[in-house]
Design an enzyme around this catalytic site. Structure first.
Site, mmCIF file in Angstrom:
data_model
loop_
_atom_site.group_PDB
_atom_site.id
_atom_site.type_symbol
_atom_site.label_atom_id
_atom_site.label_comp_id
_atom_site.label_asym_id
_atom_site.label_seq_id
_atom_site.Cartn_x
_atom_site.Cartn_y
_atom_site.Cartn_z
ATOM 1 N N TYR A 141 0.816 -1.208 0.000
ATOM 2 C CA TYR A 141 0.000 0.000 0.000
ATOM 3 C C TYR A 141 0.854 1.263 0.000
ATOM 4 O O TYR A 141 0.434 2.289 -0.505
ATOM 5 C CB TYR A 141 -0.909 0.038 1.242
ATOM 6 C CG TYR A 141 -2.182 -0.767 1.120
ATOM 7 C CD1 TYR A 141 -2.150 -2.115 0.798
ATOM 8 C CD2 TYR A 141 -3.425 -0.171 1.337
ATOM 9 C CE1 TYR A 141 -3.310 -2.855 0.701
ATOM 10 C CE2 TYR A 141 -4.596 -0.905 1.247
ATOM 11 C CZ TYR A 141 -4.530 -2.245 0.930
ATOM 12 O OH TYR A 141 -5.680 -2.960 0.830
ATOM 13 N N LYS A 191 4.134 -15.378 2.322
ATOM 14 C CA LYS A 191 4.333 -16.094 1.051
ATOM 15 C C LYS A 191 5.829 -16.320 0.914
ATOM 16 O O LYS A 191 6.480 -15.867 -0.038
ATOM 17 C CB LYS A 191 3.737 -15.250 -0.100
ATOM 18 C CG LYS A 191 3.709 -15.941 -1.449
ATOM 19 C CD LYS A 191 2.672 -17.040 -1.571
ATOM 20 C CE LYS A 191 2.808 -17.753 -2.905
ATOM 21 N NZ LYS A 191 1.951 -18.952 -3.016
ATOM 22 N N ASP A 223 -1.912 -18.466 0.512
ATOM 23 C CA ASP A 223 -2.903 -19.164 -0.319
ATOM 24 C C ASP A 223 -3.557 -20.308 0.451
ATOM 25 O O ASP A 223 -4.777 -20.493 0.422
ATOM 26 C CB ASP A 223 -2.302 -19.632 -1.660
ATOM 27 C CG ASP A 223 -0.955 -20.323 -1.520
ATOM 28 O OD1 ASP A 223 -0.401 -20.361 -0.399
ATOM 29 O OD2 ASP A 223 -0.444 -20.841 -2.533
ATOM 30 N N ASP A 247 -5.843 -7.512 4.104
ATOM 31 C CA ASP A 247 -7.016 -6.902 3.472
ATOM 32 C C ASP A 247 -7.881 -7.989 2.834
ATOM 33 O O ASP A 247 -9.098 -8.043 3.034
ATOM 34 C CB ASP A 247 -6.546 -5.898 2.408
ATOM 35 C CG ASP A 247 -7.723 -5.271 1.679
ATOM 36 O OD1 ASP A 247 -8.683 -4.855 2.357
ATOM 37 O OD2 ASP A 247 -7.687 -5.203 0.436
ATOM 38 N N ASP A 251 -11.764 -9.827 4.369
ATOM 39 C CA ASP A 251 -13.054 -9.867 3.663
ATOM 40 C C ASP A 251 -13.548 -11.311 3.597
ATOM 41 O O ASP A 251 -14.731 -11.591 3.771
ATOM 42 C CB ASP A 251 -12.933 -9.298 2.242
ATOM 43 C CG ASP A 251 -13.353 -7.829 2.169
ATOM 44 O OD1 ASP A 251 -13.215 -7.135 3.200
ATOM 45 O OD2 ASP A 251 -13.818 -7.393 1.100
#
Ligand code: IPM
Ligand code: MG
Length: 359
Positions: A141, A191, A223, A247, A251
């Protein structure tokens, strides 16, 4: 106690849900003998319309001077042009950065009565109770270089995923501190099989873990974490991860709670000031209709009481009032009610339970 609370209702349903949370906080003050002073400031699209910038100076000063900030939501189709120079979301990112709020806490503990709203089978949702600790002021970001340029082959765009050891250490440490008071399990999500920043993240997480011998640390690739959230969500206690992964995963995690309208969040830094907001967006499709669920914002107000004002009893009372309201089947439309309550009715129902709990 005396406290000043800055409100940034923002866009879409933001003003409607923040209004209910403000009424609730006023009741908390009255019932428990506190004095809360409220100020209101423009942030997001409404600020762009008035001042041409998503975070005017006045807003930043007003928030800096407060003990806590309660935010509704920012954004909407009106400001969505991909060519636009200013975007409502910039206001949100700017205020998080300016106030140094590097830790975003997103608790997910679905109310049992709402399990049927989840698209998952009830047995996958039963017993889910975890918190995602999302790094909020670093990573993709904010990393530089960032931008677009023309090249002979066409346009080129770049974002940079960068983390320093210090940024990782403070957020992972916070996750361990939370886990100590919970079920003593930290899942650090990265990751590391591909990204250098993730390998640093993992190394630092292991170092921090040594400071907390009674908390178990596990590592999970982002993942497979996304998959485990669907298949084995009750196995999580505290998840800690970088900004963008957090983020996306939050959700996904919100689906477990039945409705995005239920989920609160707290953004914290080194000081006592924090920013509290529901994790849902501005929901332009239902804005102005008076049907939005104010619960995510009201539960965010509970987090405000807990984390910025240190009022644990009051925070628990608000959470209990929400639980009791849902137990009684008083629900907004997003919660599958046959006769849905309006935003104002839902807010009033929760305030009634809060008052009843105090008597
Ligand atoms: C969130 C939102 C924001 C984010 C957007 C609106 C900038 O999606 O709080 O999760 O990506 O952080
Ligand atoms: Mg998001």
């Amino acid at each position: 106690m005396k406290a000043s609370i800055a409100l940034t209702p923002g866009d879409g349903i933001g003003p409607e849900v923040v209004h209910e949370a403000r009424l609730l906080l006023s009741d908390v003050a009255r019932l428990y003998g506190h004095q809360f002073q409220f100020t209101e400031h423009l942030l997001g699209g409404c600020a762009i319309d008035r001042h041409g910038t998503a975070m005017p100076d006045e807003t930043l000063q007003g928030c800096r001077g407060a003990d806590a900030v309660l935010l509704g939501a920012v954004g909407g189709p009106k400001w969505d042009d991909p060519q636009a120079k200013v975007r409502p979301e910039q206001g949100l990112l700017a205020i998080r950065k300016a106030l140094g709020l590097y830790a975003n806490l997103r608790p997910i503990s679905p109310h049992p009565a709402l399990a049927k709203l989840s698209p998952l089978k009830p047995e996958r949702v039963a017993g889910v109770d975890f918190i995602v600790v999302r790094e909020l002021t670093g990573g993709l970001y904010f990393g530089t270089p960032k931008g677009r340029e023309q090249t002979p082959e066409g346009e080129r765009a770049v974002d940079t995923l960068v983390y320093t050891e210090g940024e990782i250490r403070r957020i992972v440490r916070l996750a361990f501190q939370l886990a100590q008071k919970r079920r003593q399990l930290v899942t650090s999500v990265d990751k590391a099989n591909v990204l250098e920043s993730s390998r640093l993240w993992r190394k630092v997480a292991i170092e921090v873990g040594k400071e907390f011998p009674n908390v178990k640390l596990e590592h999970q690739l982002v993942d497979s974490c996304a998959m485990r959230l669907i298949t084995h969500a009750p196995s999580f206690d505290v998840i800690v991860t970088e900004n963008m992964f957090g983020d996306i995963l939050t959700d996904e995690a919100a689906v477990l709670a039945g409705s995005l309208g239920m989920c609160p969040s707290a953004s914290l830094g080194e000081g006592r000031i924090g920013l509290y907001e529901p994790i849902h967006g501005s929901a332009p499709d239902i804005a102005g209709k008076g049907i939005a669920n104010p619960t995510g914002t009201i539960l965010s107000a509970a987090l405000l009481l807990r984390h910025s004002l240190g009022l644990e009893t009051e925070a628990k009372a608000v959470e209990a009032a929400v639980t009791a309201t849902i137990d009684a089947g008083q629900l907004t439309g997003d919660l599958g009610a046959a006769q849905p309550l309006s935003t104002a009715q839902m807010g009033a129902a929760i305030r009634e339970r809060l008052a009843a709990g105090r008597n």
